[in-house]
Each structure stands twice: as structure tokens, then as C-alpha cells.
Design an enzyme around this catalytic site. Structure first.
Site, PDB file in Angstrom:
ATOM      1  N   CYS A 155       0.849  -1.065   0.014  1.00 25.81           N
ATOM      2  CA  CYS A 155      -0.013   0.068  -0.072  1.00 25.81           C
ATOM      3  C   CYS A 155       0.840   1.075  -0.016  1.00 25.81           C
ATOM      4  CB  CYS A 155      -0.904  -0.040   1.121  1.00 25.81           C
ATOM      5  SG  CYS A 155      -1.846   1.406   1.502  1.00 25.81           S
ATOM      6  N   HIS A 156       0.197   2.536  -0.217  1.00 24.23           N
ATOM      7  CA  HIS A 156       1.144   3.552  -0.339  1.00 24.23           C
ATOM      8  C   HIS A 156       1.888   3.903   0.903  1.00 24.23           C
ATOM      9  CE1 HIS A 156       0.594   5.202  -4.386  1.00 24.23           C
ATOM     10  NE2 HIS A 156      -0.727   4.328  -4.203  1.00 24.23           N
ATOM     11  N   THR A 157       0.980   3.603   2.018  1.00 21.26           N
ATOM     12  CA  THR A 157       1.821   4.120   3.098  1.00 21.26           C
ATOM     13  C   THR A 157       2.939   3.313   3.588  1.00 21.26           C
ATOM     14  OG1 THR A 157      -0.594   4.376   4.133  1.00 21.26           O
ATOM     15  CG2 THR A 157       1.170   4.372   5.799  1.00 21.26           C
ATOM     16  N   HIS A 185       1.113  -3.808   5.967  1.00 21.24           N
ATOM     17  CA  HIS A 185      -0.312  -3.623   6.741  1.00 21.24           C
ATOM     18  C   HIS A 185      -1.371  -4.194   6.147  1.00 21.24           C
ATOM     19  CE1 HIS A 185      -0.135   0.058   4.643  1.00 21.24           C
ATOM     20  NE2 HIS A 185      -1.301   0.188   4.682  1.00 21.24           N
ATOM     21  N   GLU A 186      -1.411  -5.132   4.977  1.00 15.75           N
ATOM     22  CA  GLU A 186      -2.495  -5.565   4.239  1.00 15.75           C
ATOM     23  C   GLU A 186      -2.305  -7.082   4.205  1.00 15.75           C
ATOM     24  OE1 GLU A 186      -4.370  -2.418   1.134  1.00 15.75           O
ATOM     25  OE2 GLU A 186      -3.040  -3.915   0.047  1.00 15.75           O
ATOM     26  N   CYS A 220     -10.598  -2.342  20.833  1.00 21.25           N
ATOM     27  CA  CYS A 220     -10.258  -2.883  22.390  1.00 21.25           C
ATOM     28  C   CYS A 220     -11.901  -2.968  22.742  1.00 21.25           C
ATOM     29  CB  CYS A 220      -9.624  -1.927  23.162  1.00 21.25           C
ATOM     30  SG  CYS A 220     -10.340  -0.331  23.840  1.00 21.25           S
ATOM     31  N   CYS A 237     -12.231   1.714  25.164  1.00 23.14           N
ATOM     32  CA  CYS A 237     -11.789   2.953  25.330  1.00 23.14           C
ATOM     33  C   CYS A 237     -12.832   3.708  24.770  1.00 23.14           C
ATOM     34  CB  CYS A 237     -10.525   3.325  24.466  1.00 23.14           C
ATOM     35  SG  CYS A 237     -10.863   3.086  22.833  1.00 23.14           S
ATOM     36  N   CYS A 290     -14.203   3.416  21.377  1.00 26.57           N
ATOM     37  CA  CYS A 290     -14.768   2.237  20.956  1.00 26.57           C
ATOM     38  C   CYS A 290     -16.068   2.422  21.502  1.00 26.57           C
ATOM     39  CB  CYS A 290     -13.890   1.055  21.732  1.00 26.57           C
ATOM     40  SG  CYS A 290     -12.510   0.315  20.684  1.00 26.57           S
ATOM     41  N   CYS A 324      -9.899   3.383  17.673  1.00 33.50           N
ATOM     42  CA  CYS A 324      -9.527   3.024  19.081  1.00 33.50           C
ATOM     43  C   CYS A 324      -8.234   3.444  19.491  1.00 33.50           C
ATOM     44  CB  CYS A 324      -9.395   1.558  19.132  1.00 33.50           C
ATOM     45  SG  CYS A 324      -8.647   0.696  20.563  1.00 33.50           S
ATOM     46  N   ARG A 349      -2.470   3.137  20.657  1.00 30.61           N
ATOM     47  CA  ARG A 349      -2.069   4.210  19.730  1.00 30.61           C
ATOM     48  C   ARG A 349      -0.758   4.532  19.897  1.00 30.61           C
ATOM     49  NH1 ARG A 349      -1.802   9.528  18.678  1.00 30.61           N
ATOM     50  NH2 ARG A 349      -2.127   9.685  20.730  1.00 30.61           N
ATOM     51  N   CYS A 407      -6.807  -2.778   4.482  1.00 28.67           N
ATOM     52  CA  CYS A 407      -6.491  -1.628   4.251  1.00 28.67           C
ATOM     53  C   CYS A 407      -7.571  -0.731   2.810  1.00 28.67           C
ATOM     54  CB  CYS A 407      -5.176  -1.239   4.227  1.00 28.67           C
ATOM     55  SG  CYS A 407      -4.851   0.708   3.975  1.00 28.67           S
ATOM     56  N   ARG A 433      -3.429  -3.345  -6.984  1.00 27.11           N
ATOM     57  CA  ARG A 433      -2.646  -3.896  -5.748  1.00 27.11           C
ATOM     58  C   ARG A 433      -1.815  -5.096  -6.373  1.00 27.11           C
ATOM     59  NH1 ARG A 433      -3.376  -0.146  -3.307  1.00 27.11           N
ATOM     60  NH2 ARG A 433      -4.039   0.006  -1.012  1.00 27.11           N
TER      61      ARG A 433
HETATM   62  N1  APR Z   1      -5.952  14.575 -10.639  1.00 27.57           N
HETATM   63  C1  APR Z   1      -6.551  13.476 -10.776  1.00 27.57           C
HETATM   64  N2  APR Z   1      -6.175  12.015 -10.755  1.00 27.57           N
HETATM   65  C2  APR Z   1      -5.031  12.033  -9.986  1.00 27.57           C
HETATM   66  C3  APR Z   1      -3.968  13.122  -9.844  1.00 27.57           C
HETATM   67  C4  APR Z   1      -4.640  14.472 -10.039  1.00 27.57           C
HETATM   68  N3  APR Z   1      -3.928  15.573  -9.885  1.00 27.57           N
HETATM   69  N4  APR Z   1      -2.915  12.796  -9.300  1.00 27.57           N
HETATM   70  C5  APR Z   1      -3.016  11.311  -9.324  1.00 27.57           C
HETATM   71  N5  APR Z   1      -4.131  10.863  -9.759  1.00 27.57           N
HETATM   72  C6  APR Z   1      -4.612   9.633  -9.883  1.00 27.57           C
HETATM   73  C7  APR Z   1      -3.622   8.407 -10.431  1.00 27.57           C
HETATM   74  O1  APR Z   1      -3.525   8.524 -11.871  1.00 27.57           O
HETATM   75  C8  APR Z   1      -4.226   7.274  -9.918  1.00 27.57           C
HETATM   76  O2  APR Z   1      -4.996   6.708 -10.694  1.00 27.57           O
HETATM   77  O3  APR Z   1      -5.089   9.168  -8.632  1.00 27.57           O
HETATM   78  C9  APR Z   1      -4.975   7.557  -8.838  1.00 27.57           C
HETATM   79  C10 APR Z   1      -4.534   7.241  -7.306  1.00 27.57           C
HETATM   80  O4  APR Z   1      -4.389   5.710  -7.310  1.00 27.57           O
HETATM   81  P1  APR Z   1      -3.146   5.046  -6.578  1.00 27.57           P
HETATM   82  O5  APR Z   1      -1.973   5.543  -6.791  1.00 27.57           O
HETATM   83  O6  APR Z   1      -3.337   3.439  -7.175  1.00 27.57           O
HETATM   84  O7  APR Z   1      -3.393   5.047  -4.944  1.00 27.57           O
HETATM   85  P2  APR Z   1      -4.478   4.166  -4.255  1.00 27.57           P
HETATM   86  O8  APR Z   1      -3.848   2.796  -3.609  1.00 27.57           O
HETATM   87  O9  APR Z   1      -5.961   4.270  -4.575  1.00 27.57           O
HETATM   88  O10 APR Z   1      -4.592   5.079  -2.784  1.00 27.57           O
HETATM   89  C11 APR Z   1      -4.898   6.408  -2.927  1.00 27.57           C
HETATM   90  O11 APR Z   1      -5.098   6.966  -0.718  1.00 27.57           O
HETATM   91  O12 APR Z   1      -3.760   5.401   0.528  1.00 27.57           O
HETATM   92  C12 APR Z   1      -4.038   6.755   0.291  1.00 27.57           C
HETATM   93  O13 APR Z   1      -2.785   8.846   0.166  1.00 27.57           O
HETATM   94  C13 APR Z   1      -2.702   7.673  -0.547  1.00 27.57           C
HETATM   95  O14 APR Z   1      -2.383   8.334  -2.586  1.00 27.57           O
HETATM   96  C14 APR Z   1      -3.016   7.328  -1.631  1.00 27.57           C
HETATM   97  C15 APR Z   1      -4.374   7.339  -1.762  1.00 27.57           C
HETATM   98 ZN    ZN Z   2      -2.819   1.157   3.492  1.00 27.24          ZN
HETATM   99 ZN    ZN Z   3     -10.555   0.897  21.835  1.00 21.31          ZN
END
Ligand code: APR
Ligand code: ZN
Ligand code: ZN
Length: 375
Positions: free
Chosen positions: A46-48, A68-69, A98, A101, A104, A112, A116, A175, A370
Site C-alpha cells: 500500500c502507499h503508506t 499492513h494489508e 479494544c 476505550c 470504542c 480506538c 496508539r 486497508c 494492488r
Molecule cells: N488529478 C486526478 N487524478 C490524479 C491526480 C490528479 N492531480 N494525481 C493522481 N491521480 C490519480 C492517479 O492517476 C491514480 O489513478 O489518482 C489515482 C491514485 O491511485 P493509486 O496511486 O493507485 O492509489 P490508491 O492505492 O488508490 O490510494 C489512494 O489513498 O492510501 C492513500 O494517500 C494514499 O495516495 C494514496 C491514496
Molecule cells: Zn494502507
Molecule cells: Zn478502543
């Protein structure tokens, strides 16, 4: 049995920021009181994970085991654990539940607060780590650390799932999918006949579309600068498309015109503060609500004219789709089994642990919804 023993296994170790992950032999200590040791079978990327690995997270801790997924099987449990047992199929949760808290106890939130502080410091609730490698202690990550063949998490951070559901797919409920789907259902509470718009058609945005569709939205407008996302998005319920880079007007003007005054609900799934503003301002006067889901870079701030809120638009946000994490998992699995919630379709690539860095590359290139790592 490995119960009570230190387990030696393979894990992808993040030794420092901006360095590729390294597959190492690590030691995973037995679970202590209130903890669960899990044999991880699969994990999404994931992006995080990338955000932390790239050193953008000011609180990112190294060395660490990210991820984390995940999905896996309980190997053993520590003293006092009663809600899961060895052999149970589980999904680790970065937001625990939990049940005790004040968060929750409130029906208004899923955040929760029980563990943290320690989770943010990359350690278990007792302040120590269960991971070592080459004599060094490794940090946990988001209370999950699923890029390891075995991990230890708090009991309040695991959701049990039926044995029959494929862990290499439902790991994604840990996630991105739950986050988007719940944002439409729990945070926006989209109503039948609504007009919705979604910024960003990655996994999170497409999961929002599934949530809008499940709530019987009439129109679901997808906004993305990458048109290669459009065709596939139709299968997830997106009905119309806008490419902001190809407009003569602003995206807000375009959407307000398309929708006779603006959307009932908009969702930002990119993590860009400029598109967060566009999403808010594309809401209908008097009632339109915008939900922030994307995670903006550290230090970024959102802005709009207060007039936007005075005239009835609402700005919201949610984490993990507002789902109370442990108790909502049966509902998510039910929606999956009854085909309201697509999950398998989000897995665009599968890779062995050895190729985990390639999974990060695919994500950066925008080629994957993914990639699931087969541990
Ligand atoms: N305008 C429109 N679309 C955009 C722009 C923009 N300025 N910038 C990026 N995008 C599009 C990308 O082309 C892509 O299709 O946003 C989409 C983002 O998708 P992913 O990179 O696959 O991200 P995703 O896993 O869906 O997560 C989205 O959520 O987890 C958070 O901040 C994290 O950036 C992540 C977001
Ligand atoms: Zn995530
Ligand atoms: Zn809790």
C-alpha cells in the site's frame, strides 16, 4: 510445534529510508500476554508502506518490517488471549478495537486509542519488539508488519475470518478496499439516487465506487488524469469520466455543469490538497458533502473559502472507512461473499517475497491496483 519458541523465518527488512527492502532471516519471539503470533500467507503493498520507506514519514522508524494489508493463520497465542486460537484465519488491523476505550464506546468513530502510543513508536503494547535480525532489534509497523512470514500483533488488532475465504485476496480488506468502501457507506452514508464523484481511480477510489454502487447511487463520476484507468473503472460502477488535464474549464466548473449545481457526495482518493479543494467545491450548495480519504504529505494544509461551508457544503474525512475494525469484518466478508464487494479484481499482480521491491515499482508506476506478495 513452534509454540513458545523463537521462530526463524524470512522477512523483507527496511534498514533505512530510501533503501530497497532486503530479504533477511529474522527471529520472531513468541507472543506475550494479549498477543497473537501469525503465520502470514499474503500481504498487499500500500502507499503508506512506500511513504514510510521513502522517508517521507517524519515519524517513520528504522530498521523496521513494513506491511499492513495481510492475511494469515494464527500460529500461537500469548497468555490471556481468548478471542482467537491457533489455526484461525485472521487479518491484522492497523486500527485495533479494544471495545473499552472512549473511542470504542462511541458509535461516532472507529479510532480506538488503546495502543496508539506504542504502535506509533513501532513496538508492542509492553514497549518492546518481537523482531530481531543480525543482533539488531527491528521495529513493528502500524501494529501489523505483514512483510514477514511470521508476525506478532495485539489480540485487539486481529479480525477472524472464515477458513473458506481466500486469504491471498481478502488480505486487501486490511486497508485499501475497506477504506474506500466504508467511506461511501459509513462516512458519507451515500443515499439511493445520489450523484457522486471520485478523485483518483486507484484501489481506494474504485472501492469508493463499489460503496456508492452498493448504496444505489444514480451517478458515479470518476476523475483521473490517467485515462488508462477509465475502462476498468466501469466494472467497479463508475458511470462517467472526467480527465482534468483535458478540460478547457476547471474541473469544478465542469462537474457543477454536468450535475446541475454539484454533487451530493465527493471523495478525494489521491492525497493531494489541491484536489481535496476541487472535491469540496464540486459539491452541491446546501447539502453536498466531501470526504477526504487520500493521505496528504506531512505538513500539507487544506484550504477553501469559508463561504463554501457557510453555504452548506460539508468537509469530512475517515480512516479505515469508518469501520470499527474487528466487529465490522464479518459484514465486509459477507458483502464479499454475496458479491456486493469485489475483492479478487483488485489483485492485478502476485509476486513472491523475493520480488517485493518490484511490487513497489509497479505501484509507483501506477500499473497496479494492488500487488499481493505471496509469503
Ligand atoms: N488529478 C486526478 N487524478 C490524479 C491526480 C490528479 N492531480 N494525481 C493522481 N491521480 C490519480 C492517479 O492517476 C491514480 O489513478 O489518482 C489515482 C491514485 O491511485 P493509486 O496511486 O493507485 O492509489 P490508491 O492505492 O488508490 O490510494 C489512494 O489513498 O492510501 C492513500 O494517500 C494514499 O495516495 C494514496 C491514496
Ligand atoms: Zn494502507
Ligand atoms: Zn478502543
Amino acid at each position: 510445534s513452534t509454540e513458545g519458541q523463537v521462530i526463524h523465518c524470512r522477512a523483507a527488512v527496511a534498514w533505512g529510508p530510501k533503501q530497497p527492502l532486503v530479504i533477511e532471516d529474522v527471529e520472531v519471539a513468541p507472543p506475550r500476554e494479549g498477543e497473537v503470533r501469525i503465520k502470514v500467507l499474503a500481504s498487499g503493498v500500500c502507499h503508506t508502506d512506500a511513504y514510510t520507506l521513502d522517508g517521507h514519514d517524519p515519524e517513520g522508524l528504522f530498521p523496521a518490517i513494513l506491511g499492513h494489508e495481510g492475511g494469515g493463520i494464527v500460529e500461537s497465542v500469548g497468555p490471556g488471549v481468548s478471542s482467537v486460537k491457533p489455526g484461525d484465519h485472521v487479518i491484522p488491523l492497523y486500527i485495533p478495537e479494544c471495545g473499552e476505550c472512549k473511542f470504542c464506546k462511541s458509535p461516532k468513530t472507529n479510532l480506538c486509542g488503546k495502543i496508539r502510543m506504542t504502535q506509533g513508536k513501532g513496538v508492542m503494547p509492553d514497549g518492546t519488539s518481537r523482531f530481531t535480525c543480525k543482533g539488531k532489534v527491528l521495529h513493528h509497523f502500524m501494529g501489523c508488519s505483514t512483510f514477514s512470514q511470521y508476525t506478532v500483533v495485539a489480540e485487539i488488532s486481529v479480525a477472524k475470518v472464515e477458513d473458506s475465504v481466500p486469504l491471498d485476496k481478502v488480505c486487501l480488506l486490511g486497508c485499501g478496499i475497506s477504506t474506500g468502501y466504508g467511506a461511501a457507506i459509513n462516512t458519507a452514508k451515500v443515499e439511493e439516487g445520489s450523484t457522486c464523484a471520485i478523485w483518483g481511480l486507484g484501489a481506494v477510489g474504485l472501492a469508493v465506487a463499489l460503496g456508492c454502487k452498493a448504496q444505489k447511487a444514480a451517478r458515479i463520476i470518476g476523475v483521473d488524469i490517467n485515462e488508462s484507468k477509465f475502462e476498468m473503472a466501469k466494472a467497479f460502477g463508475v458511470t462517467e469520466f472526467v480527465n482534468p488535464s483535458k478540460l478547457t474549464k476547471t474541473v469544478t466548473e465542469t462537474i457543477v455543469e454536468m450535475t446541475d449545481g454539484g454533487c451530493d457526495y465527493t471523495f478525494e482518493c489521491i492525497g493531494n490538497v489541491a484536489t481535496m479543494r476541487d472535491a469540496l467545491e464540486s459539491c452541491h450548495k446546501g447539502w453536498g458533502e466531501s470526504v477526504i480519504i487520500g493521505v496528504a504529505a506531512a505538513g500539507q494544509e487544506i484550504s477553501t473559502r469559508p463561504f463554501q461551508l457557510v453555504t452548506g457544503r460539508v468537509w469530512r474525512g475517515s480512516a479505515f472507512g469508518g469501520w470499527k475494525s474487528r466487529s465490522s469484518m464479518p459484514r465486509l466478508i459477507k458483502d464479499y461473499l454475496e458479491k456486493r464487494l469485489m475483492v479478487d479484481e483488485f489483485v492485478t499482480f502476485t509476486k513472491p517475497l523475493d520480488e517485493i521491491n518490484a511490487a513497489f515499482d509497479l505501484m509507483h508506476q501506477g500499473k497496479a491496483l494492488r500487488t499481493v506478495i505471496d509469503l
